[in-house]
Scaffold this active site. Sequence first.
Site, PDB file in Angstrom:
ATOM      1  CG  HIS A 192     107.279  34.017  10.924  1.00  0.00           C
ATOM      2  ND1 HIS A 192     107.137  32.664  10.816  1.00  0.00           N
ATOM      3  CD2 HIS A 192     106.178  34.456  11.571  1.00  0.00           C
ATOM      4  CE1 HIS A 192     105.990  32.300  11.368  1.00  0.00           C
ATOM      5  NE2 HIS A 192     105.386  33.372  11.840  1.00  0.00           N
TER       6      HIS A 192
HETATM    7  C1  UD1 Z   1     102.058  37.701  11.482  1.00  0.00           C
HETATM    8  C2  UD1 Z   1     101.325  37.218  12.732  1.00  0.00           C
HETATM    9  C3  UD1 Z   1     101.917  35.906  13.197  1.00  0.00           C
HETATM   10  C4  UD1 Z   1     101.932  34.889  12.077  1.00  0.00           C
HETATM   11  C5  UD1 Z   1     102.613  35.471  10.842  1.00  0.00           C
HETATM   12  C6  UD1 Z   1     102.480  34.526   9.699  1.00  0.00           C
HETATM   13  C7  UD1 Z   1     100.504  38.966  14.266  1.00  0.00           C
HETATM   14  C8  UD1 Z   1     100.754  39.669  15.537  1.00  0.00           C
HETATM   15  N1  UD1 Z   1     101.495  38.170  13.835  1.00  0.00           N
HETATM   16  O1  UD1 Z   1     103.409  37.939  11.843  1.00  0.00           O
HETATM   17  O2  UD1 Z   1     101.131  35.380  14.240  1.00  0.00           O
HETATM   18  O3  UD1 Z   1     102.650  33.763  12.494  1.00  0.00           O
HETATM   19  O4  UD1 Z   1     101.983  36.708  10.487  1.00  0.00           O
HETATM   20  O5  UD1 Z   1     103.420  34.730   8.709  1.00  0.00           O
HETATM   21  O6  UD1 Z   1      99.462  39.123  13.679  1.00  0.00           O
HETATM   22  N2  UD1 Z   1     105.962  42.364   5.739  1.00  0.00           N
HETATM   23  C9  UD1 Z   1     106.231  42.625   4.427  1.00  0.00           C
HETATM   24  N3  UD1 Z   1     105.383  42.109   3.491  1.00  0.00           N
HETATM   25  C10 UD1 Z   1     104.277  41.383   3.795  1.00  0.00           C
HETATM   26  C11 UD1 Z   1     104.016  41.135   5.142  1.00  0.00           C
HETATM   27  C12 UD1 Z   1     104.868  41.624   6.108  1.00  0.00           C
HETATM   28  O7  UD1 Z   1     107.205  43.275   4.091  1.00  0.00           O
HETATM   29  O8  UD1 Z   1     103.567  40.945   2.879  1.00  0.00           O
HETATM   30  C13 UD1 Z   1     106.895  42.903   6.763  1.00  0.00           C
HETATM   31  C14 UD1 Z   1     106.549  44.335   7.173  1.00  0.00           C
HETATM   32  O9  UD1 Z   1     107.742  44.999   7.446  1.00  0.00           O
HETATM   33  C15 UD1 Z   1     105.784  44.113   8.460  1.00  0.00           C
HETATM   34  C16 UD1 Z   1     106.520  42.907   9.050  1.00  0.00           C
HETATM   35  O10 UD1 Z   1     106.829  42.096   7.933  1.00  0.00           O
HETATM   36  O11 UD1 Z   1     105.823  45.232   9.298  1.00  0.00           O
HETATM   37  C17 UD1 Z   1     105.716  42.103  10.044  1.00  0.00           C
HETATM   38  O12 UD1 Z   1     104.459  41.759   9.497  1.00  0.00           O
HETATM   39  P1  UD1 Z   1     103.225  41.474  10.483  1.00  0.00           P
HETATM   40  O13 UD1 Z   1     102.067  41.046   9.686  1.00  0.00           O
HETATM   41  O14 UD1 Z   1     103.061  42.610  11.425  1.00  0.00           O
HETATM   42  O15 UD1 Z   1     103.753  40.289  11.376  1.00  0.00           O
HETATM   43  P2  UD1 Z   1     104.321  38.865  10.965  1.00  0.00           P
HETATM   44  O16 UD1 Z   1     105.672  38.740  11.539  1.00  0.00           O
HETATM   45  O17 UD1 Z   1     104.127  38.609   9.525  1.00  0.00           O
HETATM   46  N1  UDP Z   2     104.349  28.727   3.966  1.00  0.00           N
HETATM   47  C1  UDP Z   2     104.407  28.911   2.592  1.00  0.00           C
HETATM   48  N2  UDP Z   2     105.548  29.450   2.058  1.00  0.00           N
HETATM   49  C2  UDP Z   2     106.619  29.790   2.817  1.00  0.00           C
HETATM   50  C3  UDP Z   2     106.550  29.582   4.223  1.00  0.00           C
HETATM   51  C4  UDP Z   2     105.397  29.068   4.760  1.00  0.00           C
HETATM   52  O1  UDP Z   2     103.461  28.597   1.869  1.00  0.00           O
HETATM   53  O2  UDP Z   2     107.607  30.290   2.262  1.00  0.00           O
HETATM   54  C5  UDP Z   2     103.114  28.161   4.527  1.00  0.00           C
HETATM   55  C6  UDP Z   2     103.317  26.900   5.314  1.00  0.00           C
HETATM   56  O3  UDP Z   2     103.320  25.779   4.442  1.00  0.00           O
HETATM   57  C7  UDP Z   2     102.145  26.920   6.263  1.00  0.00           C
HETATM   58  C8  UDP Z   2     101.919  28.397   6.520  1.00  0.00           C
HETATM   59  O4  UDP Z   2     102.605  29.084   5.476  1.00  0.00           O
HETATM   60  O5  UDP Z   2     100.989  26.377   5.640  1.00  0.00           O
HETATM   61  C9  UDP Z   2     102.468  28.786   7.854  1.00  0.00           C
HETATM   62  O6  UDP Z   2     102.440  30.157   7.959  1.00  0.00           O
HETATM   63  P1  UDP Z   2     103.514  30.985   8.801  1.00  0.00           P
HETATM   64  O7  UDP Z   2     104.683  30.149   9.105  1.00  0.00           O
HETATM   65  O8  UDP Z   2     103.713  32.256   8.073  1.00  0.00           O
HETATM   66  O9  UDP Z   2     102.663  31.359  10.107  1.00  0.00           O
HETATM   67  P2  UDP Z   2     102.302  30.588  11.454  1.00  0.00           P
HETATM   68  O10 UDP Z   2     101.762  29.240  11.102  1.00  0.00           O
HETATM   69  O11 UDP Z   2     103.529  30.541  12.290  1.00  0.00           O
HETATM   70  O12 UDP Z   2     101.288  31.469  12.094  1.00  0.00           O
END
Ligand code: UD1
Ligand code: UDP
Length: 354
Positions: A206
């Site tokens: 992601h």
């Molecule tokens: C965010 C965090 C990242 C973290 C990740 C965990 C920032 C800059 N990034 O990244 O550090 O590792 O969360 O998963 O804060 N979207 C959906 N549904 C949701 C959430 C997101 O459709 O419930 C889609 C939307 O199109 C959104 C895109 O994902 O614009 C990105 O979501 P965003 O929260 O901006 O960044 P992440 O890649 O999730």
């Molecule tokens: N995780 C989850 N379901 C998924 C993928 C990840 O519950 O389908 C959990 C994972 O076990 C961990 C956390 O989400 O505890 C990690 O979050 P993510 O990878 O979104 O973000 P990051 O740690 O890179 O910020």
Amino acid sequence: MKKITTILGARPQFIKAAAVSRALAAQPGLQETLIHTGQHYDAAMSDIFFEEMEIPRPDHHLAVGGGSHGAMTGEQLKRIEAILLEDRPDCVLVYGDTNSTLAGALAAAKLHIPVAHVEAGLRSFNRRMPEEVNRVLTDHMSDLLFAPTESACRQLQNEGIAGSGVHLSGDVMMDAALFYRDRARCPDWFADLDVERGNFLLCTIHRAENTDSPERLRAIFRGLARSHRPVVLPLHPRTRKTLERLQLEAAPSIHLVDPVGYLEMAWLEMHCAAVVTDSGGVQKEAFFHGKPCITLRDETEWTELVELGVNTLVGADPERIAHHINQPAAPVPVTAVYGDGQAAQFIASVLAEA
Ligand code: UD1
Ligand code: UDP
């Protein structure tokens, strides 16, 4: 009664809060209020964690998700400030390195409310990562800094942040892994896949650097397609949207599934052969569950695992990916690199005394 306001909004923060909120509730003299920024909003990215991990329901839900970094962080900042002005907590607690972390810390710091940062001192030294900017700024605004490892403490010291506010707490994700491991649950769909327990790769992707670059994402999928084992890949919505936009089809051996809850994720981590990921948290969970990790990044904040030889950085190079995912997956010895599962309790006791 000391009032703690916790700011969260993204998946990894729910998992960290699950451990810490339980400890705060058990600590006499503390009262917690939760603000959910709404950064993650799909049920599979948010609600499921509150339900199955028994995290207290948020007191405020700001519904600020999606959009650019500036728009998201700015809107969150504005709305968090309004609540803090009304509630006047004694401390604001933030986790990790997302935009919600930065918005929460900045809102509090400007109102002279002490900020406590869980997962302080982590660095990738790559300022192109949005998370790196968020974590550096948050650390420099924080009054209490809970560093998960000694190297994180040293990094804070290198940046001139030292003294009584810095605490080596251990990692609250270790607490969560230990607390929930007995409740780990096989996903319903697992039996329908042609996949044998213990003989599949668990993959998550992601990170912005991989999903915002069509070249990198295509290269990663080319590498994964060469796996000798089936790949189970719970897809972050960001990655699903990018795959659709690029019309990038995964090879048949790559099983794309919806994001799973924490209990199912823990089961997959416990029953896979190895983990392939660009997630921060999942790299550590591979280790907690004794699995080798192949990391789809050029650098990591969790350098201890690379030094121990249980995590290999392969970037987005299909040759390196194919080579490392096809190595025999020997179980990894689990040691107390990230503490002993008592980090949340320690944090709660420091917050109560501060
Ligand atoms: C965010 C965090 C990242 C973290 C990740 C965990 C920032 C800059 N990034 O990244 O550090 O590792 O969360 O998963 O804060 N979207 C959906 N549904 C949701 C959430 C997101 O459709 O419930 C889609 C939307 O199109 C959104 C895109 O994902 O614009 C990105 O979501 P965003 O929260 O901006 O960044 P992440 O890649 O999730
Ligand atoms: N995780 C989850 N379901 C998924 C993928 C990840 O519950 O389908 C959990 C994972 O076990 C961990 C956390 O989400 O505890 C990690 O979050 P993510 O990878 O979104 O973000 P990051 O740690 O890179 O910020």
